[in-house]
Design a protein around this motif. Sequence first.
Motif, PDB file in Angstrom:
ATOM      1  N   PRO A  24      47.974  48.874  28.826  1.00 47.36           N
ATOM      2  CA  PRO A  24      46.519  49.527  29.131  1.00 47.36           C
ATOM      3  C   PRO A  24      46.538  50.807  28.263  1.00 47.36           C
ATOM      4  O   PRO A  24      45.094  51.019  28.327  1.00 47.36           O
ATOM      5  CB  PRO A  24      46.775  49.976  30.516  1.00 47.36           C
ATOM      6  N   ILE A 107      51.201  42.598  36.651  1.00 42.61           N
ATOM      7  CA  ILE A 107      49.642  42.975  37.393  1.00 42.61           C
ATOM      8  C   ILE A 107      50.069  43.806  38.308  1.00 42.61           C
ATOM      9  O   ILE A 107      49.071  44.798  38.684  1.00 42.61           O
ATOM     10  CB  ILE A 107      48.953  41.769  37.671  1.00 42.61           C
ATOM     11  N   THR A 110      50.458  47.334  36.417  1.00 47.62           N
ATOM     12  CA  THR A 110      49.317  48.161  36.026  1.00 47.62           C
ATOM     13  C   THR A 110      48.205  48.433  36.949  1.00 47.62           C
ATOM     14  O   THR A 110      47.663  49.257  36.920  1.00 47.62           O
ATOM     15  CB  THR A 110      48.566  46.963  35.031  1.00 47.62           C
ATOM     16  N   TYR A 118      44.791  43.261  35.689  1.00 48.68           N
ATOM     17  CA  TYR A 118      44.487  42.282  34.308  1.00 48.68           C
ATOM     18  C   TYR A 118      44.172  40.863  35.217  1.00 48.68           C
ATOM     19  O   TYR A 118      45.168  40.058  35.477  1.00 48.68           O
ATOM     20  CB  TYR A 118      45.689  42.370  33.578  1.00 48.68           C
ATOM     21  N   THR A 120      43.445  38.171  33.769  1.00 48.32           N
ATOM     22  CA  THR A 120      44.179  36.914  32.717  1.00 48.32           C
ATOM     23  C   THR A 120      45.540  36.816  33.117  1.00 48.32           C
ATOM     24  O   THR A 120      46.093  35.959  32.899  1.00 48.32           O
ATOM     25  CB  THR A 120      43.888  37.450  31.291  1.00 48.32           C
ATOM     26  N   GLY A 121      46.062  37.951  33.570  1.00 44.16           N
ATOM     27  CA  GLY A 121      47.415  37.990  34.005  1.00 44.16           C
ATOM     28  C   GLY A 121      47.928  37.096  35.172  1.00 44.16           C
ATOM     29  O   GLY A 121      48.677  36.512  35.297  1.00 44.16           O
TER      30      GLY A 121
END
Length: 227
Positions: A24, A107, A110, A118, A120-121
Motif C-alpha cells: 500500500p 486483505i 492491509t 484490496y 482484487t485480493g
Amino acid sequence: MSIIAFLYGTVLASFITLCADRIPKHVSILYPRSRCDNCQVQLRYWQLIPIFGYLFQLGHCKNCHHHISPISTCVELIIGLIALHAPLNHPLQLICFILFYGFLLFISLTDLSHQFFYSTGLLGLLPGIFIFESAKRWEWQLGCVMITTLLFLLLLAHLTNGLGSGDIELILIFEILLGFEQTMWIICISSLLALFTILLTRHQSRIPFVPFLSLGFLIVTQIFYYM
Ligand SMILES: [Zn+2]
C-alpha cells in the motif's frame, strides 16, 4: 512433517505481513531489508526469524528498546497452526490452500494497518472452492447467498456506515464457501470480538472489521472442519 508445515506457515505469514505493510505504500517487497519502525536500524537476520525473533528480543527492539507490536508474531503463530492442516499430499489442493489463506491474511492486514481494502485480493479467495466441501452444493448456496444479501441490505439500511463494502464482499464469499449457518456464526463471533476490542481499547474511530471477520472465519472453520 507437522513441524515443517508449521515453519513454512510462519515464514509465509511473515512474508505476507511484509507485503501488506509495503505494497500500500508502494515500496518494493524485496529491498530494503526490514528495519525497526522506531530507530530505522536494519534488522539482523536472527531478528527476522518468525516468532523466535520476537521472543529472543523479549518484545523490544535490541537497538532502541522500543516496544515491538506482538501482532505479527500472533499472526505467524496462527498461520503456522493453520498450516498443520495443509493438504500436503494433494498438490492442487495445497496451492489453493496457500492462495486462500495467503490472500485472506493479506486483505486482513492491509485493512488493519492501512484501513485500505484490496477488492482484487478477494479473487485470491476463490480457490477456497476446492478446499471447503460445502462450497460444492451450488443450488443450496445460491439460495443462501440471496437470503443473506437481502438480510444485509436490510441491516445496512438500519445502520449508519457500520460496514464498509469490503466487509460485505468478504461475508458473501464466506457464504459461498461455507453456507448460511457457518457464515452467521462468523458474523456473530467477529462482531463479539470487535465489540470486546472496542471496549478494551476504548477505540473511538472506525475499526477495521475485515481482520475480525477473518478471525471469526478461522475459529468457525477450525470448529466445523477439523475438530
Ligand atoms: Zn529500534
